[in-house]
Design an enzyme around this catalytic site. Structure first.
Site, PDB file in Angstrom:
ATOM      1  CD  GLU A 113      -2.999  -0.784  -0.022  1.00  0.00           C
ATOM      2  OE1 GLU A 113      -3.411   0.351  -0.277  1.00  0.00           O
ATOM      3  OE2 GLU A 113      -3.305  -1.789  -0.698  1.00  0.00           O
ATOM      4  CD1 TRP A 165      -1.448   0.548  -3.467  1.00  0.00           C
ATOM      5  CD2 TRP A 165      -1.915   1.539  -5.436  1.00  0.00           C
ATOM      6  NE1 TRP A 165      -2.203  -0.314  -4.227  1.00  0.00           N
ATOM      7  CE2 TRP A 165      -2.511   0.265  -5.426  1.00  0.00           C
ATOM      8  CE3 TRP A 165      -2.079   2.347  -6.552  1.00  0.00           C
ATOM      9  CZ2 TRP A 165      -3.252  -0.218  -6.498  1.00  0.00           C
ATOM     10  CZ3 TRP A 165      -2.813   1.878  -7.625  1.00  0.00           C
ATOM     11  CH2 TRP A 165      -3.390   0.601  -7.590  1.00  0.00           C
ATOM     12  CD1 TRP A 212     -16.958  15.002 -16.797  1.00  0.00           C
ATOM     13  CD2 TRP A 212     -17.883  13.406 -15.533  1.00  0.00           C
ATOM     14  NE1 TRP A 212     -16.096  13.928 -16.782  1.00  0.00           N
ATOM     15  CE2 TRP A 212     -16.633  12.938 -16.008  1.00  0.00           C
ATOM     16  CE3 TRP A 212     -18.630  12.562 -14.714  1.00  0.00           C
ATOM     17  CZ2 TRP A 212     -16.138  11.684 -15.703  1.00  0.00           C
ATOM     18  CZ3 TRP A 212     -18.126  11.314 -14.404  1.00  0.00           C
ATOM     19  CH2 TRP A 212     -16.905  10.877 -14.901  1.00  0.00           C
ATOM     20  CG  ASN A 230      -7.882   3.394   0.491  1.00  0.00           C
ATOM     21  OD1 ASN A 230      -7.734   4.316  -0.301  1.00  0.00           O
ATOM     22  ND2 ASN A 230      -7.880   2.125   0.112  1.00  0.00           N
ATOM     23  CD1 TRP A 237     -13.451  12.834 -13.709  1.00  0.00           C
ATOM     24  CD2 TRP A 237     -11.633  13.290 -12.502  1.00  0.00           C
ATOM     25  NE1 TRP A 237     -12.448  13.181 -14.584  1.00  0.00           N
ATOM     26  CE2 TRP A 237     -11.316  13.458 -13.882  1.00  0.00           C
ATOM     27  CE3 TRP A 237     -10.630  13.526 -11.565  1.00  0.00           C
ATOM     28  CZ2 TRP A 237     -10.050  13.853 -14.323  1.00  0.00           C
ATOM     29  CZ3 TRP A 237      -9.376  13.920 -12.003  1.00  0.00           C
ATOM     30  CH2 TRP A 237      -9.097  14.072 -13.367  1.00  0.00           C
ATOM     31  CD1 TRP A 284     -10.003  12.371  -5.910  1.00  0.00           C
ATOM     32  CD2 TRP A 284     -12.068  12.009  -6.690  1.00  0.00           C
ATOM     33  NE1 TRP A 284     -10.879  12.673  -4.907  1.00  0.00           N
ATOM     34  CE2 TRP A 284     -12.166  12.465  -5.356  1.00  0.00           C
ATOM     35  CE3 TRP A 284     -13.240  11.707  -7.370  1.00  0.00           C
ATOM     36  CZ2 TRP A 284     -13.390  12.630  -4.700  1.00  0.00           C
ATOM     37  CZ3 TRP A 284     -14.473  11.872  -6.714  1.00  0.00           C
ATOM     38  CH2 TRP A 284     -14.523  12.323  -5.406  1.00  0.00           C
TER      39      TRP A 284
HETATM   40  P1  FAD Z   1      -2.535   2.990   5.356  1.00  0.00           P
HETATM   41  O1  FAD Z   1      -3.536   2.015   4.883  1.00  0.00           O
HETATM   42  O2  FAD Z   1      -1.946   2.758   6.690  1.00  0.00           O
HETATM   43  O3  FAD Z   1      -1.370   3.004   4.256  1.00  0.00           O
HETATM   44  C1  FAD Z   1      -0.065   3.520   4.560  1.00  0.00           C
HETATM   45  C2  FAD Z   1       0.328   4.566   3.551  1.00  0.00           C
HETATM   46  O4  FAD Z   1       0.352   4.023   2.237  1.00  0.00           O
HETATM   47  C3  FAD Z   1      -0.648   5.730   3.450  1.00  0.00           C
HETATM   48  O5  FAD Z   1      -0.408   6.663   4.474  1.00  0.00           O
HETATM   49  C4  FAD Z   1      -0.361   6.279   2.063  1.00  0.00           C
HETATM   50  O6  FAD Z   1       0.785   7.097   2.052  1.00  0.00           O
HETATM   51  C5  FAD Z   1      -0.048   5.002   1.281  1.00  0.00           C
HETATM   52  N1  FAD Z   1      -1.266   4.554   0.612  1.00  0.00           N
HETATM   53  C6  FAD Z   1      -2.161   3.640   1.024  1.00  0.00           C
HETATM   54  N2  FAD Z   1      -3.124   3.457   0.099  1.00  0.00           N
HETATM   55  C7  FAD Z   1      -2.837   4.288  -0.910  1.00  0.00           C
HETATM   56  C8  FAD Z   1      -3.455   4.587  -2.172  1.00  0.00           C
HETATM   57  N3  FAD Z   1      -4.571   3.963  -2.583  1.00  0.00           N
HETATM   58  N4  FAD Z   1      -2.899   5.526  -2.956  1.00  0.00           N
HETATM   59  C9  FAD Z   1      -1.762   6.163  -2.585  1.00  0.00           C
HETATM   60  N5  FAD Z   1      -1.133   5.923  -1.421  1.00  0.00           N
HETATM   61  C10 FAD Z   1      -1.656   5.006  -0.603  1.00  0.00           C
HETATM   62  N6  FAD Z   1      -3.763   9.484   0.005  1.00  0.00           N
HETATM   63  C11 FAD Z   1      -3.056  10.568   0.382  1.00  0.00           C
HETATM   64  O7  FAD Z   1      -2.034  10.436   1.054  1.00  0.00           O
HETATM   65  N7  FAD Z   1      -3.467  11.815   0.027  1.00  0.00           N
HETATM   66  C12 FAD Z   1      -4.597  12.032  -0.711  1.00  0.00           C
HETATM   67  O8  FAD Z   1      -4.930  13.184  -1.028  1.00  0.00           O
HETATM   68  C13 FAD Z   1      -5.368  10.894  -1.093  1.00  0.00           C
HETATM   69  N8  FAD Z   1      -6.532  11.042  -1.786  1.00  0.00           N
HETATM   70  C14 FAD Z   1      -7.243   9.928  -2.163  1.00  0.00           C
HETATM   71  C15 FAD Z   1      -8.413  10.093  -2.916  1.00  0.00           C
HETATM   72  C16 FAD Z   1      -9.157   8.987  -3.326  1.00  0.00           C
HETATM   73  C17 FAD Z   1     -10.411   9.180  -4.150  1.00  0.00           C
HETATM   74  C18 FAD Z   1      -8.722   7.697  -2.971  1.00  0.00           C
HETATM   75  C19 FAD Z   1      -9.515   6.496  -3.387  1.00  0.00           C
HETATM   76  C20 FAD Z   1      -7.567   7.522  -2.227  1.00  0.00           C
HETATM   77  C21 FAD Z   1      -6.804   8.627  -1.810  1.00  0.00           C
HETATM   78  N9  FAD Z   1      -5.615   8.487  -1.055  1.00  0.00           N
HETATM   79  C22 FAD Z   1      -4.892   9.599  -0.700  1.00  0.00           C
HETATM   80  C23 FAD Z   1      -5.066   7.156  -0.739  1.00  0.00           C
HETATM   81  C24 FAD Z   1      -5.495   6.559   0.607  1.00  0.00           C
HETATM   82  O9  FAD Z   1      -6.865   6.634   0.752  1.00  0.00           O
HETATM   83  C25 FAD Z   1      -4.803   7.201   1.815  1.00  0.00           C
HETATM   84  O10 FAD Z   1      -3.415   7.262   1.595  1.00  0.00           O
HETATM   85  C26 FAD Z   1      -5.049   6.408   3.102  1.00  0.00           C
HETATM   86  O11 FAD Z   1      -6.414   6.308   3.357  1.00  0.00           O
HETATM   87  C27 FAD Z   1      -4.345   7.076   4.255  1.00  0.00           C
HETATM   88  O12 FAD Z   1      -4.608   6.407   5.456  1.00  0.00           O
HETATM   89  P2  FAD Z   1      -3.494   5.601   6.229  1.00  0.00           P
HETATM   90  O13 FAD Z   1      -2.282   6.440   6.385  1.00  0.00           O
HETATM   91  O14 FAD Z   1      -4.116   5.051   7.454  1.00  0.00           O
HETATM   92  O15 FAD Z   1      -3.169   4.434   5.181  1.00  0.00           O
END
Ligand code: FAD
Length: 503
Positions: free
Chosen positions: A313, A316, A345, A380, A398, A421
């Site tokens: 993750e 990503w 849209w 997420n 979007w 997005w």
């Molecule tokens: P954890 O699940 O603990 O993951 C650890 C780290 O991995 C996160 O802090 C993040 O840096 C990275 N990560 C995890 N999942 C993703 C992912 N799908 N994409 C990119 N990085 C990821 N993340 C942001 O940091 N900033 C945003 O502005 C952002 N906008 C988002 C918008 C949408 C529509 C979606 C679907 C996802 C977005 N994310 C964003 C990704 C993700 O939702 C968040 O990183 C995550 O929810 C952060 O929570 P956590 O630190 O507990 O994640």
């Protein structure tokens, strides 16, 4: 046209021979941007080394540009977090006799000039991958400048498919990312030391006043109310020590459950370190190293399931930054897939407002949107649900959702947000076709089966028992439809309401 990163790489290469000849005068400067930490910070560490070699002090600078906050749509909660972080950083650096000068600059375009005026013969900074930032640094001639890769674990540009192309699909990219790291483990394991102590005399010299300088106030249009400050400061303490504590706590207590529970928003099982990765109070290397250590140094795709999944993750984040660097037009409001540029849209502002306010009548969507507003963060799984709902059910552009997230989230990050997005609207890098739609009811039943998350964020539904929580005005009973219009009551589904109106 050359990509912005190519412009910068060329500019840096062109000046490399000059760089080695420029005499270090006065001081070496580290320019902080989205890397607000002392530990494991590549450019800061190099700046400190250069200063020590030359026998001059290290000075740190952060330039606040209100325009920058507007261009990047930084949320007030995010700006406030950064200013609080700067205060922590200033104190930590002062303990090393390193001054941190924080200054407000009117216009973004003035930043290069300001940096030049700030005395440095040698400047170090970490690279930011957004288009304007790359272009800005490419134009900063006139000083010896090093702009280094630091934000990603594997810097953009190093991974290519067998045919030499940049990956646009995550799974093969991830396999390449893991393989690359396994053969270049120094990228992950080398820790960049915090700066060494400046000579104590710096407190008496020409830079001495910087130690006492104030951190400027948050620009007026980004200021929080007293109530918001209280709420957000309690939820999100600032600074790198907090980041490391949060990471360690997650790795000790929750990472082992991550792969099973990460999709359940009521569980709070994820790390919530995104705020720190976005502000740079934590480096992604430090995060993955901690997980790998917990996995007893195993390969990044082996060992405990929870750890493996979490590392994939964090990857990503690297992936979306690589995408941004390679396809910079996504920075310009364009979808990754150009063939989806002409979708018609909806711009129904009533629907959009209901979505923003958490009043769509779809409890899982509304709970998530309310969590976002109240905490500056959203789980997420819920980000995917609300994004799908906005563009696949309400059929709203979007880009409005993308913008709202940046204006509201404490962890707003252009690349990850745009990637998320694009994934949800099916016009990004996700290879799934456009007809993949998240059904909010099924998502709710599957990922919040007891409705704990919904009840937490929607007080109007606290009394609704059992499965009715997912669809309170539906057939399983729960709330009477006649109550829906009353003040303070939970709204009926906006989409049904539209259909009924049309009939
Ligand atoms: P954890 O699940 O603990 O993951 C650890 C780290 O991995 C996160 O802090 C993040 O840096 C990275 N990560 C995890 N999942 C993703 C992912 N799908 N994409 C990119 N990085 C990821 N993340 C942001 O940091 N900033 C945003 O502005 C952002 N906008 C988002 C918008 C949408 C529509 C979606 C679907 C996802 C977005 N994310 C964003 C990704 C993700 O939702 C968040 O990183 C995550 O929810 C952060 O929570 P956590 O630190 O507990 O994640």
């Amino acid at each position: 046209l050359p990509r912005p990163i190519e412009l910068l790489t060329k500019a840096l290469a062109d000046t490399s021979s000059v760089r080695s000849k420029v005499e270090v005068k006065d001081a070496v400067v580290h320019w902080f941007k989205m890397d607000l930490r002392t530990y494991d910070n590549r450019a800061l560490s190099m700046a400190s080394r250069k200063a020590a070699e030359a026998g001059v002090p290290l000075i740190c600078v952060y330039l606040v540009s209100p325009e920058d906050f507007t261009a990047h749509l930084r949320a007030p909660v995010r700006v406030d977090f950064m200013m609080r972080t700067l205060a922590v950083l200033k104190k930590d650096l002062a303990a090393l006799d390193v001054p941190l000068h924080v200054e407000t600059v009117g216009k973004r375009k003035d930043i290069p000039q300001r940096m030049l005026a700030l005395m440095a013969s040698h400047l170090f900074a970490n690279m930011e991958y957004e288009v304007d930032e790359l272009r800005r640094e490419a134009k900063m001639h006139g000083m010896s400048m090093e702009v280094l890769h630091d934000s990603c674990i594997v810097p953009p540009g190093l991974l290519a498919s067998g045919s030499g192309k940049q990956y646009s699909v995550y799974s093969p990219w991830f396999r390449a990312w893991v393989a690359y790291l396994h053969s270049h483990m120094d990228l992950l394991l080398d820790v960049f030391d915090p700066p060494t102590k400046n000579p104590a005399s710096v407190r008496k010299g020409k830079h001495s006043t910087i130690f006492d300088s104030e951190i400027p106030d948050v620009p007026k249009n980004k200021a929080l109310s007293t109530e918001e400050k209280k709420r957000f400061h309690a939820l999100w303490p600032a600074g790198e020590h907090e980041a490391i504590d949060r990471l360690n706590k997650f790795v000790e207590e929750r990472i082992s459950r991550y792969s099973e529970r990460r999709n359940f928003p009521g569980d709070a099982c994820t790390s919530s370190i995104s705020v720190h990765l976005a502000a740079g109070t934590l480096s992604a290397r430090t995060a993955v190293r901690a997980a790998r250590d917990k996995n007893k140094g195993k390969n990044l795709d082996a060992g405990a399931e929870g750890i493996k999944t979490w590392i994939s993750e964090v990857a990503w984040r690297d992936f979306y930054k690589h995408v941004l660097v390679h396809w910079p037009y996504i920075c310009m409001n364009k979808p990754f897939k150009p063939e989806y540029s002409n979708i018609e849209w909806s711009y129904d502002m009533e629907h959009f407002q209901a979505w923003k306010d958490g009043r769509t009548g779809f409890p899982i969507v509304d709970a998530a949107m309310r969590q976002c507003k109240a905490t500056g963060w959203m789980h997420n799984r819920c980000r995917m649900i609300v994004a799908s709902f906005l563009c696949k059910d309400l059929l709203i552009d979007w880009r409005l959702g993308e913008r709202y997230f940046m204006e509201t989230l404490i962890d707003g990050d252009f690349a990850s947000n745009n990637g998320g997005w694009g994934f949800s609207a099916s016009c990004g890098v996700d290879p799934q076709p456009y007809f993949r739609i998240f059904n909010p009811l099924l998502q709710s039943e599957k990922f919040d089966p007891q409705g704990e998350y919904i009840r937490k964020w929607i007080p109007e539904l606290k009394g609704v028992q059992g499965a009715a929580i997912h669809d309170p005005y539906g057939r399983t009973g729960g709330l009477s439809k006649s109550a829906a219009g009353k003040e303070g009551a939970y709204p009926q589904r906006i989409l049904v309401a539209v259909q009924e109106k049309r009939q």
